[in-house]
Design a protein around this motif. Structure first.
Motif, short mmCIF file in Angstrom:
data_model
loop_
_atom_site.label_atom_id
_atom_site.label_comp_id
_atom_site.label_asym_id
_atom_site.label_seq_id
_atom_site.Cartn_x
_atom_site.Cartn_y
_atom_site.Cartn_z
N THR A 56 28.22 -34.56 52.60
CA THR A 56 28.49 -34.69 51.17
C THR A 56 29.70 -33.83 50.82
OG1 THR A 56 26.18 -35.15 50.62
CG2 THR A 56 27.59 -34.36 48.85
N ILE A 57 30.73 -34.48 50.33
CA ILE A 57 31.96 -33.79 49.93
C ILE A 57 31.87 -33.46 48.45
CG2 ILE A 57 34.46 -34.02 49.64
CD1 ILE A 57 33.69 -33.81 52.54
N GLU A 58 31.98 -32.19 48.13
CA GLU A 58 32.02 -31.76 46.73
C GLU A 58 33.47 -31.81 46.26
OE1 GLU A 58 29.60 -31.25 44.72
OE2 GLU A 58 27.99 -31.44 46.19
N ALA A 59 33.72 -32.55 45.18
CA ALA A 59 35.09 -32.79 44.76
C ALA A 59 35.25 -32.68 43.25
CB ALA A 59 35.53 -34.19 45.21
N LYS A 60 36.41 -32.17 42.84
CA LYS A 60 36.84 -32.25 41.45
C LYS A 60 37.98 -33.24 41.40
CE LYS A 60 35.76 -27.59 39.72
NZ LYS A 60 36.33 -26.37 39.08
N MET A 61 37.89 -34.22 40.50
CA MET A 61 38.90 -35.27 40.44
C MET A 61 39.21 -35.64 39.01
SD MET A 61 37.96 -37.86 43.56
CE MET A 61 37.70 -37.24 45.23
N ALA A 62 40.45 -36.11 38.81
CA ALA A 62 40.89 -36.62 37.51
C ALA A 62 40.86 -38.14 37.57
CB ALA A 62 42.27 -36.08 37.18
N SER A 63 41.92 -38.81 37.14
CA SER A 63 41.88 -40.27 37.02
C SER A 63 41.76 -40.98 38.36
CB SER A 63 43.14 -40.77 36.30
OG SER A 63 44.30 -40.48 37.06
N ASP A 98 37.80 -22.45 38.43
CA ASP A 98 37.46 -22.01 39.77
C ASP A 98 37.02 -23.21 40.61
OD1 ASP A 98 36.76 -20.22 41.89
OD2 ASP A 98 34.67 -20.50 41.31
N TYR A 99 37.48 -23.27 41.86
CA TYR A 99 37.09 -24.37 42.74
C TYR A 99 36.42 -23.86 44.01
CZ TYR A 99 42.09 -23.28 43.04
OH TYR A 99 43.29 -22.63 43.02
N GLU A 100 35.82 -22.69 43.90
CA GLU A 100 35.03 -22.17 45.00
C GLU A 100 33.81 -23.08 45.20
OE1 GLU A 100 34.99 -19.81 48.13
OE2 GLU A 100 36.40 -19.47 46.47
N GLY A 101 33.49 -23.40 46.45
CA GLY A 101 32.35 -24.26 46.74
C GLY A 101 32.71 -25.74 46.79
N TYR A 102 33.98 -26.07 46.56
CA TYR A 102 34.42 -27.47 46.62
C TYR A 102 35.19 -27.71 47.92
CZ TYR A 102 33.00 -28.17 41.79
OH TYR A 102 32.27 -28.29 40.64
N ASP A 103 35.09 -28.93 48.40
CA ASP A 103 35.80 -29.33 49.62
C ASP A 103 37.18 -29.88 49.33
OD1 ASP A 103 33.59 -28.99 51.71
OD2 ASP A 103 32.61 -30.31 50.26
N VAL A 104 37.30 -30.63 48.24
CA VAL A 104 38.59 -31.19 47.86
C VAL A 104 38.72 -31.15 46.34
CG1 VAL A 104 38.70 -32.77 49.84
CG2 VAL A 104 37.79 -33.60 47.68
N VAL A 105 39.96 -31.09 45.89
CA VAL A 105 40.28 -31.34 44.49
C VAL A 105 41.39 -32.38 44.49
CG1 VAL A 105 39.53 -29.11 43.60
CG2 VAL A 105 41.86 -29.38 44.42
N PHE A 106 41.36 -33.26 43.50
CA PHE A 106 42.32 -34.37 43.50
C PHE A 106 42.89 -34.54 42.10
CE2 PHE A 106 42.95 -38.91 45.41
CZ PHE A 106 44.32 -38.69 45.43
N PRO A 107 43.85 -33.65 41.71
CA PRO A 107 44.54 -33.87 40.43
C PRO A 107 45.43 -35.10 40.55
CG PRO A 107 45.57 -32.08 41.63
CD PRO A 107 44.35 -32.47 42.42
N SER A 108 45.82 -35.65 39.42
CA SER A 108 46.55 -36.92 39.42
C SER A 108 48.05 -36.77 39.63
CB SER A 108 46.29 -37.67 38.11
OG SER A 108 44.94 -38.06 38.03
#
Length: 418
Positions: A56-63, A98-108
């Motif tokens: 399971t990949i934890e991710a923060k993403m926009a559009s 904060d993005y601690e604990g996330y595997d990826v972040v994907f801003p647009s």
């Protein structure tokens, strides 16, 4: 035992066996069902899924979450052992939190990704960046509004099949002039209103195509959070600064205050501008919306598949001053890097990105491929074509762009203060 009592015979248990022919027939009729099911499960890859470890990949993403939340993409990722759990937020908000604990972040876009990369580098925790596809910023509108701008000399039809084009070029200088209260009538006659207020739609609509008394502005998502809004701010600043980016903080602050009325006199911005544009009430809420090209193309692809024709009333304005956004998947962990590699190189995922309207990158060269052109042409959907005289915009440097966003949007800085 008494002598005169007759002896009783011991009881016998008789076991009858079914005929071998009947047993074979029963097995022959029953076995094909599970065997066929087993074959189908193995060939589809689903039999092995419960036995394979799913990450399971934890991710923060926009559009760009549009891609990862697509059911086909979810199934393809699961086939490779990935499940992506998405926390949804704007690009700039991703970089600020904060993005601690996330595997990826994907801003647009690139600015937010650069903020994250720099912060991680300062903490000696470098990241890996992946660019699987691109999607230009566009101004989405409706045919009647595009034609009003065309008659005004602000928009130009781009070549396309049939007599009703889907794409226009928008002269950004003339468009912003309307917001400043300036019109160009004919080739050389410029009219400047006495008041500082900009023109409204019903003031330039000579043929009563639209009934709208709102100011002529492009509406964006929240400028404090959204990459598309920040990029549009950069485009407006570039044009207002004589097709040049500011060089220092004093220039950037002065320019930000100058363009602020062009970006905030539009009511409260919607967090999901594309959804508003595609809604039935879109024309009355926001005649022009800043969105990404893939959101428009995905709508047209779906419309064609469902109804056998494109949505003829919705069209795109390509700014004459352009900036192609470079969405970057930022891998923070090893699992995140594996996901980035997969999305950028897997042929099935790249094919699906194209079907969702993205311009997929060539895995070998890094350039955008022409697969999207072929895909749209095969489905009789007009292909976007760039004007030959468009200007490539240059955004301000990252610190200056951040400063301008904070001024225009009255945004809190990275410490939370305004």
């Amino acid at each position: 035992m008494p002598a005169n009592r007759p002896a009783t015979e011991e009881p016998r248990l008789t076991v009858t066996r079914p005929p071998r022919r009947r047993l074979r027939r029963a097995l022959a009729s029953a076995l094909p069902v599970p065997v066929i099911g087993l074959v189908l499960l193995v060939t589809s890859g689903n039999l092995l899924l419960p036995l394979r470890q799913v990450v399971t990949i934890e991710a923060k993403m926009a559009s760009k979450r549009d891609f990862f939340q697509d059911p086909v993409v979810e199934r393809l990722l699961m086939k490779h052992g990935f499940r992506v759990h998405i926390t949804n937020m704007g690009s700039r908000e991703i970089a600020k939190q904060d993005y601690e604990g996330y595997d990826v972040v994907f801003p647009s876009g690139q600015p937010a990704a650069d903020l994250i990369s720099r912060e991680r580098a300062r903490a000696n925790r470098p990241v890996l960046l992946y660019r699987p596809f691109v999607s230009p910023i566009v101004l989405a509108t409706y045919r009647d509004y595009a034609e009003v701008l065309r008659v005004e000399g602000v928009a130009t039809r781009l070549p396309g099949p049939g007599g009703r084009p889907m794409y226009y070029t928008l002269d950004m200088r003339k468009f912003l002039d309307l917001a400043h209260g300036k019109r160009t009538l004919g080739k050389n006659r410029v009219v400047q209103r006495d008041s500082k207020g900009g023109y409204r739609w019903d003031e330039i609509d000579r043929k009563d195509r639209v009934s709208n008394g709102n100011k002529i502005l492009a509406q964006t998502s929240d400028i404090c959070e959204s990459n598309s809004a920040g990029t549009y701010l950069g485009l407006v600043a570039f044009v207002e600064h004589g097709n040049d980016a500011p060089d220092n903080e004093a220039e950037a602050e002065q320019l930000a205050r100058k363009i602020k009325p062009l970006l905030i006199e539009q009511g409260l911005p919607s967090s999901e501008r594309a959804e508003t544009y595609l809604s039935p009430d879109g024309p009355s809420i926001a005649p022009i919306s800043v969105i990404y090209e893939h959101q428009f193309l995905a709508h047209q692809i779906g419309h064609q598949a469902e109804k056998g024709t494109t949505d003829d009333e919705r069209v795109l304005l390509y700014p004459s001053t352009r900036f192609v956004t470079e969405p970057q998947l930022v891998a923070l962990t090893g699992d995140g890097a594996r996901l980035g590699e997969l999305v950028g190189k897997d042929p099935e995922l790249q094919q699906r990105a194209m079907e969702l309207g993205f311009r997929a990158r060539n895995a070998g060269s890094g350039a955008t491929s022409d697969e999207l052109t072929r895909f749209l042409s095969e489905r009789k959907i007009p292909v976007p074509t760039a004007s030959s005289d468009d200007t490539r915009a240059v955004l301000p440097s990252l610190p200056l762009l951040e400063k301008m966003i904070e001024i225009v949007g009255d945004c809190p800085d990275r410490t939370g203060s305004r």
